[in-house]
Scaffold this motif. Sequence first.
Motif, PDB file in Angstrom:
ATOM      1  N   LYS A  35      49.688  30.757  93.318  1.00  9.79           N
ATOM      2  CA  LYS A  35      49.418  31.993  94.058  1.00  9.79           C
ATOM      3  C   LYS A  35      48.056  32.573  93.683  1.00  9.79           C
ATOM      4  N   LEU A  36      47.062  31.706  93.674  1.00 14.47           N
ATOM      5  CA  LEU A  36      45.716  32.114  93.287  1.00 14.47           C
ATOM      6  C   LEU A  36      44.973  32.743  94.457  1.00 14.47           C
ATOM      7  N   SER A  37      43.980  33.526  94.126  1.00 16.87           N
ATOM      8  CA  SER A  37      43.103  34.111  95.136  1.00 16.87           C
ATOM      9  C   SER A  37      41.965  33.144  95.433  1.00 16.87           C
ATOM     10  N   MET A  38      41.645  32.973  96.700  1.00 22.44           N
ATOM     11  CA  MET A  38      40.541  32.092  97.067  1.00 22.44           C
ATOM     12  C   MET A  38      39.214  32.609  96.511  1.00 22.44           C
ATOM     13  N   GLN A  39      39.085  33.923  96.449  1.00 31.21           N
ATOM     14  CA  GLN A  39      37.847  34.508  95.951  1.00 31.21           C
ATOM     15  C   GLN A  39      37.676  34.254  94.452  1.00 31.21           C
ATOM     16  N   ALA A  40      38.782  34.263  93.721  1.00 23.11           N
ATOM     17  CA  ALA A  40      38.716  34.114  92.265  1.00 23.11           C
ATOM     18  C   ALA A  40      38.733  32.661  91.810  1.00 23.11           C
ATOM     19  N   LEU A  41      39.066  31.740  92.705  1.00 22.54           N
ATOM     20  CA  LEU A  41      39.233  30.335  92.326  1.00 22.54           C
ATOM     21  C   LEU A  41      37.981  29.708  91.709  1.00 22.54           C
ATOM     22  N   PRO A  42      36.784  29.859  92.301  1.00 17.44           N
ATOM     23  CA  PRO A  42      35.591  29.238  91.700  1.00 17.44           C
ATOM     24  C   PRO A  42      35.324  29.722  90.272  1.00 17.44           C
ATOM     25  N   ASP A  43      35.460  31.036  90.041  1.00 15.23           N
ATOM     26  CA  ASP A  43      35.230  31.575  88.697  1.00 15.23           C
ATOM     27  C   ASP A  43      36.282  31.074  87.713  1.00 15.23           C
ATOM     28  N   LEU A  44      37.513  30.936  88.179  1.00 18.20           N
ATOM     29  CA  LEU A  44      38.586  30.445  87.320  1.00 18.20           C
ATOM     30  C   LEU A  44      38.287  29.022  86.850  1.00 18.20           C
ATOM     31  N   ILE A  45      37.882  28.169  87.776  1.00 17.70           N
ATOM     32  CA  ILE A  45      37.560  26.780  87.424  1.00 17.70           C
ATOM     33  C   ILE A  45      36.373  26.726  86.470  1.00 17.70           C
ATOM     34  N   ASN A  46      35.381  27.558  86.726  1.00 23.76           N
ATOM     35  CA  ASN A  46      34.200  27.590  85.858  1.00 23.76           C
ATOM     36  C   ASN A  46      34.572  28.034  84.448  1.00 23.76           C
ATOM     37  N   ASN A  47      35.439  29.039  84.341  1.00 20.30           N
ATOM     38  CA  ASN A  47      35.863  29.532  83.027  1.00 20.30           C
ATOM     39  C   ASN A  47      36.651  28.470  82.261  1.00 20.30           C
ATOM     40  N   ILE A  48      37.479  27.719  82.974  1.00 20.85           N
ATOM     41  CA  ILE A  48      38.244  26.649  82.320  1.00 20.85           C
ATOM     42  C   ILE A  48      37.301  25.567  81.797  1.00 20.85           C
ATOM     43  N   SER A  49      36.284  25.245  82.587  1.00 23.26           N
ATOM     44  CA  SER A  49      35.339  24.192  82.187  1.00 23.26           C
ATOM     45  C   SER A  49      34.491  24.607  80.990  1.00 23.26           C
ATOM     46  N   LEU A  50      34.361  25.922  80.759  1.00 26.04           N
ATOM     47  CA  LEU A  50      33.546  26.422  79.650  1.00 26.04           C
ATOM     48  C   LEU A  50      34.341  26.603  78.355  1.00 26.04           C
ATOM     49  N   LEU A  51      35.642  26.355  78.406  1.00 21.14           N
ATOM     50  CA  LEU A  51      36.462  26.485  77.202  1.00 21.14           C
ATOM     51  C   LEU A  51      36.041  25.448  76.158  1.00 21.14           C
ATOM     52  N   PRO A  52      36.109  25.796  74.874  1.00 20.09           N
ATOM     53  CA  PRO A  52      35.802  24.805  73.822  1.00 20.09           C
ATOM     54  C   PRO A  52      36.704  23.585  73.960  1.00 20.09           C
ATOM     55  N   GLU A  53      36.179  22.429  73.632  1.00 23.42           N
ATOM     56  CA  GLU A  53      36.934  21.188  73.817  1.00 23.42           C
ATOM     57  C   GLU A  53      38.240  21.164  73.034  1.00 23.42           C
ATOM     58  N   ASN A  54      38.291  21.905  71.918  1.00 23.36           N
ATOM     59  CA  ASN A  54      39.510  21.916  71.104  1.00 23.36           C
ATOM     60  C   ASN A  54      40.486  23.017  71.513  1.00 23.36           C
ATOM     61  N   SER A  55      40.166  23.741  72.572  1.00 21.66           N
ATOM     62  CA  SER A  55      41.066  24.795  73.044  1.00 21.66           C
ATOM     63  C   SER A  55      42.327  24.177  73.643  1.00 21.66           C
ATOM     64  N   PRO A  56      43.498  24.765  73.385  1.00 24.32           N
ATOM     65  CA  PRO A  56      44.744  24.230  73.961  1.00 24.32           C
ATOM     66  C   PRO A  56      44.728  24.217  75.486  1.00 24.32           C
ATOM     67  N   LEU A  57      43.951  25.138  76.090  1.00 24.72           N
ATOM     68  CA  LEU A  57      43.914  25.239  77.548  1.00 24.72           C
ATOM     69  C   LEU A  57      42.751  24.475  78.168  1.00 24.72           C
ATOM     70  N   ALA A  58      41.911  23.872  77.330  1.00 29.07           N
ATOM     71  CA  ALA A  58      40.765  23.116  77.852  1.00 29.07           C
ATOM     72  C   ALA A  58      41.239  21.866  78.567  1.00 29.07           C
ATOM     73  N   ILE A  59      40.464  21.437  79.554  1.00 27.61           N
ATOM     74  CA  ILE A  59      40.827  20.240  80.300  1.00 27.61           C
ATOM     75  C   ILE A  59      40.769  19.024  79.381  1.00 27.61           C
TER      76      ILE A  59
END
Length: 217
Positions: free
Chosen positions: A57-81
């Motif tokens: 149930k994501l917002s289309m407007q917020a989706l690009p920023d969400l993906i960018n924030n996930i990609s910027l997570l530290p590699e050792n983060s539990p939520l990192a890709i």
Amino acid sequence: MFLKKIKQALKIDKPNETIPEKPQTISLWEDTGKVFYIENTLKLTYESNSGSITLEKLSMQALPDLINNISLLPENSPLAIKNTANQKSAFNISLCGVTWQKNANATRIKAIPDAALLRSQTACFSKSQAIFRHATLLEHDDLLTSSLIQPKAGQFIYNRITVEQFTQQIKIANKRISEDLRKKVLINQDNFDSPFTEHESEEIERLIDINLQKKIT
């Protein structure tokens, strides 16, 4: 688990017998090719260091920023890709839709799970691939570059599509649908949570109970 339960409950030992072939039936309902995408079914799925993650149930407007924030997570983060042998897991974006089918003067609405899909292993989506199902009118849209190899009729593949282009295409496609048809759409996120309707689920449970009782007696 639910389908496995059905199979186990309905399993009846019978001697080998020849099952007569059923005559092939042809649907009288004709697909119109019109698709309305349900925006509140938009979801993002990816494999993280902690396992599979699905954001719904994501917002289309917020989706690009969400993906960018996930990609910027530290590699050792539990939520990192998740990164395996220098190969990152893919971002998978999808949303459901509906299409209209006609039979003489009658019209019915058919739900399409994962009507639009977008997949990429990079946050910039430079090597992405988008799939639109039953969207015959999208083939000639200037916004997207169609793939040279297309799958079955009513399903189209496009390469190198950004998230912004993907969401913009959804909005463009929805604007093509007349107001009268939109008002008839009574399908939302809850309709895609189960492969069965409420009535079908009740009937399946009833059959399971009957077969369980037979096994007990």
